[in-house]
Motif scaffolding. Structure first.
Motif, short mmCIF file in Angstrom:
data_model
loop_
_atom_site.label_atom_id
_atom_site.label_comp_id
_atom_site.label_asym_id
_atom_site.label_seq_id
_atom_site.Cartn_x
_atom_site.Cartn_y
_atom_site.Cartn_z
N GLY A 61 -93.14 10.24 -3.33
CA GLY A 61 -93.81 10.05 -1.74
C GLY A 61 -93.12 11.25 -0.81
O GLY A 61 -92.14 11.80 -0.94
N VAL A 62 -94.14 11.78 -0.15
CA VAL A 62 -93.79 12.98 0.61
C VAL A 62 -93.69 12.54 2.26
O VAL A 62 -94.64 12.18 2.98
CB VAL A 62 -94.84 13.86 0.53
N ILE A 63 -92.54 13.20 2.94
CA ILE A 63 -92.17 12.96 4.43
C ILE A 63 -92.43 14.41 4.89
O ILE A 63 -92.00 15.24 4.55
CB ILE A 63 -90.97 12.59 4.62
N THR A 64 -93.69 14.21 5.36
CA THR A 64 -94.18 15.54 6.09
C THR A 64 -95.06 15.19 7.21
O THR A 64 -95.48 14.24 7.80
CB THR A 64 -94.78 16.42 4.91
N ASN A 65 -95.60 16.62 7.85
CA ASN A 65 -96.39 16.43 8.88
C ASN A 65 -97.20 17.83 8.79
O ASN A 65 -97.17 18.38 7.79
CB ASN A 65 -95.59 16.59 10.33
N PRO A 66 -98.00 18.28 9.97
CA PRO A 66 -98.87 19.56 9.61
C PRO A 66 -98.20 20.76 9.37
O PRO A 66 -98.87 21.62 8.68
CB PRO A 66 -99.44 19.68 10.98
N THR A 67 -96.76 20.99 9.49
CA THR A 67 -96.19 21.80 8.76
C THR A 67 -95.93 22.11 7.53
O THR A 67 -95.36 22.90 6.92
CB THR A 67 -94.64 22.11 9.61
N GLY A 68 -96.04 21.19 6.70
CA GLY A 68 -95.70 21.23 5.20
C GLY A 68 -96.91 21.82 4.55
O GLY A 68 -97.63 21.42 3.56
N VAL A 69 -97.20 23.16 4.77
CA VAL A 69 -98.22 23.95 4.33
C VAL A 69 -97.58 24.98 3.46
O VAL A 69 -96.49 25.40 3.61
CB VAL A 69 -98.93 24.69 5.49
N LEU A 70 -98.40 25.62 2.43
CA LEU A 70 -98.00 26.74 1.86
C LEU A 70 -98.41 28.01 2.66
O LEU A 70 -99.18 27.82 3.60
CB LEU A 70 -98.90 26.85 0.31
N PRO A 71 -98.06 29.00 2.50
CA PRO A 71 -98.43 30.28 3.12
C PRO A 71 -100.08 30.53 3.22
O PRO A 71 -100.14 31.22 4.44
CB PRO A 71 -97.62 31.56 2.41
N ASP A 72 -100.83 30.10 2.47
CA ASP A 72 -102.23 30.19 2.72
C ASP A 72 -102.93 29.15 3.35
O ASP A 72 -104.09 29.07 3.71
CB ASP A 72 -103.09 30.27 1.19
N LEU A 73 -102.00 28.34 4.12
CA LEU A 73 -102.34 27.21 4.92
C LEU A 73 -102.87 25.86 4.48
O LEU A 73 -103.20 25.16 5.01
CB LEU A 73 -103.08 27.65 6.18
N ARG A 74 -102.99 25.89 3.03
CA ARG A 74 -103.36 24.61 2.52
C ARG A 74 -102.01 23.48 2.66
O ARG A 74 -100.83 23.98 2.35
CB ARG A 74 -103.51 24.66 0.81
N HIS A 75 -102.25 22.43 2.90
CA HIS A 75 -101.09 21.52 3.20
C HIS A 75 -100.72 20.88 1.53
O HIS A 75 -101.45 20.64 0.76
CB HIS A 75 -101.80 20.19 3.91
N GLU A 76 -99.45 20.76 1.59
CA GLU A 76 -98.95 20.43 0.26
C GLU A 76 -99.27 19.15 -0.25
O GLU A 76 -99.48 18.94 -1.20
CB GLU A 76 -97.57 20.44 0.35
N VAL A 77 -99.57 18.14 0.61
CA VAL A 77 -100.14 16.77 -0.05
C VAL A 77 -101.45 17.03 -0.51
O VAL A 77 -101.68 16.41 -1.74
CB VAL A 77 -100.30 15.96 1.40
N ASP A 78 -102.31 17.79 0.12
CA ASP A 78 -103.87 18.08 -0.74
C ASP A 78 -103.77 18.69 -2.02
O ASP A 78 -103.91 18.71 -3.11
CB ASP A 78 -104.53 19.01 0.31
N VAL A 79 -102.57 19.70 -1.89
CA VAL A 79 -102.12 20.43 -3.08
C VAL A 79 -101.63 19.69 -4.31
O VAL A 79 -101.94 19.67 -5.42
CB VAL A 79 -101.26 21.76 -2.96
N MET A 80 -100.95 18.83 -3.81
CA MET A 80 -100.25 17.77 -5.00
C MET A 80 -101.31 16.90 -5.20
O MET A 80 -101.26 16.54 -6.54
CB MET A 80 -99.13 17.23 -4.11
N ALA A 81 -102.05 16.38 -4.57
CA ALA A 81 -103.21 15.48 -4.72
C ALA A 81 -104.04 16.11 -5.89
O ALA A 81 -104.71 15.13 -6.60
CB ALA A 81 -103.87 15.04 -3.64
N ALA A 82 -104.25 17.29 -5.83
CA ALA A 82 -105.11 17.84 -6.46
C ALA A 82 -104.45 18.33 -8.06
O ALA A 82 -105.28 18.91 -8.95
CB ALA A 82 -105.92 19.33 -6.14
N SER A 83 -103.25 18.19 -8.21
CA SER A 83 -102.61 18.91 -9.12
C SER A 83 -102.12 17.46 -10.18
O SER A 83 -101.83 16.50 -9.98
CB SER A 83 -101.21 19.30 -8.99
N ASP A 84 -102.33 17.99 -11.79
CA ASP A 84 -102.09 16.95 -12.71
C ASP A 84 -100.55 17.03 -12.97
O ASP A 84 -100.02 16.17 -14.03
CB ASP A 84 -102.95 17.22 -13.89
N ASP A 85 -99.75 17.78 -12.39
CA ASP A 85 -98.40 18.05 -12.48
C ASP A 85 -97.47 17.30 -11.79
O ASP A 85 -96.33 17.25 -12.01
CB ASP A 85 -97.99 19.56 -12.38
#
Length: 431
Positions: A61-85
């Protein structure tokens, strides 16, 4: 898996769409890029680069808000949701919410995120067993905290982290902090230290007003010094440190994008002055909410040109003051014309936000003694001054009321600040 496959496919299409402009860059641009200082790598980058090995085999579970981004501005929740890792199963939103749509003192409530299909739980003003039950109900094994702080004790995200650490102990969950820079640098701490009797959600424990720490460092301090008293034990915790961050860095030097951490923190200039000008929340002034320059455009209907003149005469480092007039569209003095000042940052790293805050209060008290007032949330003959919760004790209010100078007010907390500074030094991660 189907949702992740779709998201991964979309990411691939986006990558194809951007490849040609990158390849078309001139050799001069490429050489310039190579000469740029190496940027800071934040915790989420290191975690993702390691294919989330720290979270392998756990429901996250991730505690976050709009600042939880990678430097390319993709949100980490979106990136994690798309990852099989990594197996992300829930998101938890703080004050202002996961998507950042709620104003001060509010949150977004529970909802299903339409982009990822993940349940988003509301943690705002929840703590103890209530928050532990939310974590248990969400079915997580590990909690990941990743929110950009701004370095002030009364910015509530660090206390969301603290309350979540306590609840993680109660619920038997792991806790992982993904570190990010302190945007107003991690140099010497400043300001008064919270006294226990003034603990609220804008300050749970005895840290100073401008702590000069990252959230990872604060988590280490919280875990060692405060959690046993609140939760009966330490939390099973890890901090994913940054690469390349130094305590002397201003945020512009990190190479990272600025994403507003809350609706009234639009720019880095706002962050430089916020630990001082937010003290006006404890008075009958507008803090600029409902304007385009919150915490910089401040005032009240009774303020005139004298305030800007008095503040300018103090020659506060890194700042200039412009006489200003404004009409807030919401919050304090909504739809009323206010006089005041526009606090202009000309050199962020030299700003002493705590001295700014005391100077704002001191000049107001001396210039407008019949109009200026402390915000009193008490009832009847019982007073409850909000400024005391913000500063951590009654000292600032009573000293200013008694006619103390700005330097005398600041001298009043030097001993307690020195004690906290020694404690803080034990938990610093960066040079």
């Amino acid at each position: 898996m189907r949702r992740r496959g779709v998201l991964a496919g979309l990411a691939g299409l986006v990558g194809l769409g951007t490849a040609q402009p990158v390849l078309a860059a001139t050799s001069r641009q490429s050489a310039g890029a190579r000469r740029r200082p190496r940027r800071v790598r934040v915790g989420i980058e290191k975690l993702a680069r390691d294919r989330y090995r720290l979270l392998r085999g756990q429901k996250v579970g991730v505690i976050t808000n709009p600042t939880g981004v990678l430097p390319d501005l993709r949100h980490e929740v979106d990136v994690m949701a798309a990852s099989d890792d990594v197996d992300i199963v829930a998101v938890f939103g703080p004050e202002h919410g996961f998507r950042g749509t709620a104003q001060a003192g509010n949150s977004e409530g529970f909802f299903i995120d339409p982009k990822t299909g993940l349940p988003v739980y509301d943690t705002f003003e929840k703590s103890g067993d209530e928050l532990a039950d939310i974590f248990t109900r969400a079915g997580v094994d590990a909690l990941v905290f990743d929110i950009q702080d701004v370095g002030a004790r009364f910015y509530t995200y660090i206390w969301t982290m603290f309350d979540s650490m306590v609840a993680a102990v109660l619920a038997g969950k792991r806790f992982v902090v993904l570190d990010r820079p302190n945007p107003i640098t991690g140099r010497a701490p400043s300001g008064p230290v919270l006294h226990p009797e003034y603990a609220t959600f804008v300050g749970r424990e005895a840290i100073c007003q401008v702590h000069g720490m990252t959230v990872g460092e604060l988590a280490l301090l919280f875990n060692a010094e405060f959690l046993p008293r609140h939760a009966g034990d330490h939390v099973d915790m890890a901090v994913v440190e940054m690469d390349g961050w130094r305590r002397s860095m201003s945020y512009e030097q990190t190479g990272l994008p600025w994403v507003l951490p809350s609706p009234n923190m639009p720019t880095l200039d706002t962050a430089w002055v916020y630990p001082g000008s937010c003290l006006l929340s404890g008075t009958n002034l507008s803090q600029g909410r409902g304007t385009t320059r919150p915490f910089q455009m401040v005032g009240a209907p009774y303020i005139d040109h004298r305030w800007a003149e008095a503040l300018t005469a103090l020659r506060l480092p890194g700042l200039q003051f412009r006489e200003a007039y404004f009409v807030p569209t919401f919050s304090t003095y909504k739809d009323m014309t206010c006089g005041g000042v526009d606090i202009v940052v000309v050199d962020g790293p030299s700003v002493d936000a705590v001295r700014l805050g005391i100077a704002l209060l001191w000049t107001l008290k001396h210039l407008y003694p019949d109009d200026f007032a402390w915000r009193d949330e008490g009832t009847g003959d019982v007073h409850q001054y909000w400024i005391d919760n913000l500063t951590g004790s009654a000292w600032v209010r009573t000293a200013i009321d008694a006619g103390a100078t700005i330097d005398e007010v600041i001298d009043g907390w030097r001993e307690e600040l020195a004690r906290f500074s020694k404690l803080r030094d034990q938990y610093l991660l960066y040079g």
